[in-house]
Scaffold this active site. Structure first.
Site, short mmCIF file in Angstrom:
data_model
loop_
_atom_site.label_atom_id
_atom_site.label_comp_id
_atom_site.label_asym_id
_atom_site.label_seq_id
_atom_site.Cartn_x
_atom_site.Cartn_y
_atom_site.Cartn_z
N TYR A 470 0.83 -1.22 0.00
CA TYR A 470 0.00 0.00 0.00
C TYR A 470 0.86 1.26 0.00
CZ TYR A 470 -3.26 -3.60 1.63
OH TYR A 470 -3.99 -4.76 1.76
N HIS A 471 1.91 1.27 -0.84
CA HIS A 471 2.79 2.43 -0.92
C HIS A 471 2.93 2.94 -2.36
CE1 HIS A 471 4.97 0.87 2.96
NE2 HIS A 471 3.79 1.42 3.22
N PRO A 472 1.85 3.20 -3.07
CA PRO A 472 1.99 3.69 -4.45
C PRO A 472 2.50 5.13 -4.46
CG PRO A 472 -0.31 3.76 -3.80
CD PRO A 472 0.43 3.07 -2.68
#
Length: 545
Positions: A470-472
């Protein structure tokens, strides 16, 4: 259509960046600021209670609940990507870890041609953002809005994790957000008084009412209107009504890495041929919008353990009731944990000088499902590829502003990423094999004892283990080349009064969780928006192997 008065600044998106920007822009009372958020307020127990973090992650109430397009190197699997949709954005649904990244990351940004983004330039903004529970120092802040607490890490499995790391030969890092990131560490998290400390609380609620700040939740921006190169109006749908807001000085797009390029494209900013193909009138040809997307690909090694040892034994049906009551009445107990209380930053190859692998750990088995969490006895080591070389993109295939944007990460496209991913699984297995775990571990669940060779490990990652942390970021990146979307001040290239301020403008992904770096970016560019000189650089040494 309702039309509101003009605002000096209109900030689109109230997440990690947007709430920070709006709070800073409104601080001196001199400017009218409108903060627009598509989601609801952040006052729900599932947001405020740290241990409930799995609930908004698996719910559409506070979460865009996106999925990638079929990932070509993961057998066509579509990967779930949680993105916050509430005041505080993803800081309202994340794992609460406060990680700045490695200082080298920012020196690398500067080396890419972005003056003002070296470690000495950004350190004062990291410090300005935080109040660290161990006090101010050369590296840490003591009076900022974001509360940062050191996890207690007092569960037996957390202590075993730390012991195993030392037994495997890794150093202990006293503060992974200071001189030395590399090594085993106790995590720092955004909690205070037993409550999640998101950017909405830090920059909006704690400041109290401000007559010059208007916050509109339940309001979804559909496009930005331009007159020539100047943004003049922001169009939105608010609780079923069509509205528009006049732009006085600047528009700040803080929709996040997936939604910010969507908003630009809906406004006619992007590749001319692509926009023409979906019948969106061109405002400005900027072919890099949505390009260069990166994420920290993640994977896990799960192990069963002796019954009753893991945190799962305290989280049965009656246990959860007890946890909830203790948190509601006293703000104490397991309800205050974010589960990720220990971790590590590791180099998988001696030739690498800063960590390329992050380890996160929880003292139970936890499988997230839509609407709930299934837990069990055991423990999980997660790895993240910190500096992947695979790139994806974000795009839209419709002029409908309510249609979800499309995106793909293209995980494991490069040989380097595949090599580092396989090496990461081996590192996790080596840690679990240490003597500290001998009396606790039983059988490996994932990938499983039968998965041994490099090819088998890679196959398991492709089949079902590899996913997102969850680190775009990086879909509207800062830069000087033809595909850069923004300049070093977040200004959209070729336009007059519109900036992007969020993780999408990172020129390169950083070595750690993205919430703290995103807040730093928002702190720094808030000064630029107000015409203030940047904070003086603060030279500070840092560790490299």
């Amino acid at each position: 259509m309702a039309r509101n008065d003009a605002f000096d600044f209109i900030v689109i998106g109230a997440g990690s960046a947007g709430a920070t920007v709006a709070g800073r822009l409104a601080e001196d009372g001199k400017h009218s600021v409108l903060l627009i958020e598509a989601g609801p307020k952040d006052d729900h127990i599932h947001i405020r209670m740290p241990a409930a973090l799995g609930m908004p992650l698996m719910s559409t109430r506070f979460n865009w609940y996106y999925h990638t397009e079929p990932e070509p190197n993961l057998g066509g699997r579509r990967v779930y990507e949680a993105r916050g949709r509430a005041l505080g954005g993803s800081s309202s649904i994340n794992g609460l870890n406060w990680v700045r990244g490695n200082p080298w990351d920012y020196d690398n940004w500067a080396a890419l041609g972005l003056a003002g983004w070296s470690y000495t330039d950004v350190l004062p903004y990291f410090k300005r953002a935080e109040t660290f529970d161990k006090g101010a120092s050369q590296y840490r802040g003591g009076g900022g809005p974001m509360r940062v607490e050191t996890c207690p890490a007092d569960h037996a499995l957390f202590q075993i994790f730390l012991q195993a790391g030392v037994q495997a030969g890794y150093a202990m890092a006293d503060d992974h957000n200071a001189f030395r990131q590399e090594g085993i560490h106790v995590t720092q998290r955004n909690t205070h008084g037993g409550v999640r400390w998101n950017t909405a609380r830090a920059y909006l609620h704690e400041a109290g009412p401000r007559p010059n700040l208007t916050v509109r939740t339940g309001t979804r921006v559909t496009r930005i209107e331009f007159a020539g190169a100047r943004a003049v109006r922001v169009h939105a749908v608010s609780h079923g009504a069509t509205v528009a807001f006049e732009v006085g000085r600047e528009v700040v797009v803080s929709g996040g890495t997936i939604n910010s390029p969507q908003i630009l494209m809906l406004s006619g900013i992007g590749d001319a041929d692509h926009l023409r193909s979906i019948a969106i009138p061109l405002t400005h040809h900027l072919p890099g919008v949505g390009r260069g997307l990166k994420d920290h690909m993640s994977g896990t090694v799960q192990s069963a353990c002796k019954e009753g040892v893991s945190l799962a034994r305290q989280l049965g049906r009656l246990g959860r009731l007890k946890v909830g009551l203790e948190w509601i009445l006293l703000k104490q107990g397991i309800g205050t944990t974010n589960y990720f209380e220990v971790g590590a930053f590791i180099r998988t190859e001696d030739s690498i000088k800063v960590p390329n692998m992050q380890i996160e750990f929880i003292p139970m088995l936890g499988n997230l499902h839509h609407g709930g969490v299934e837990i069990g006895d055991g423990f999980q080591y997660y790895f993240n590829l910190l500096r992947p070389t695979s790139e994806g993109r974000v795009w839209i295939d419709s002029a409908d502003p309510m249609a979800a944007p499309k995106f793909v990460f293209n995980y494991l496209t490069t040989e380097q990423d595949r090599r580092h991913a396989v090496a990461s699984i081996k590192v996790l297995r080596d840690l679990i094999a240490q003597q500290a775990w001998a009396s606790i571990r039983t059988t490996e669940i994932t990938p499983g004892a039968g998965v041994r060779t490099d090819g088998e490990i890679l196959g398991a990652l492709v089949a079902d283990i590899a996913g997102t942390n969850y680190h775009p970021c990086r879909s509207c990146r800062m830069g000087t080349d033809d595909l850069a979307v923004t300049d070093a001040a977040g200004r959209v290239r070729g336009l007059d009064n519109i900036r992007v301020v969020d993780a999408s403008i990172m020129p390169e992904i950083v070595s750690g969780n993205l919430n703290a770096p995103t807040i730093m970016i928002a702190e720094k560019l808030s000064d630029s928006l107000l015409g203030k000189p940047p904070l003086p650089p603060e030279p500070a040494p840092y560790y490299r192997a």
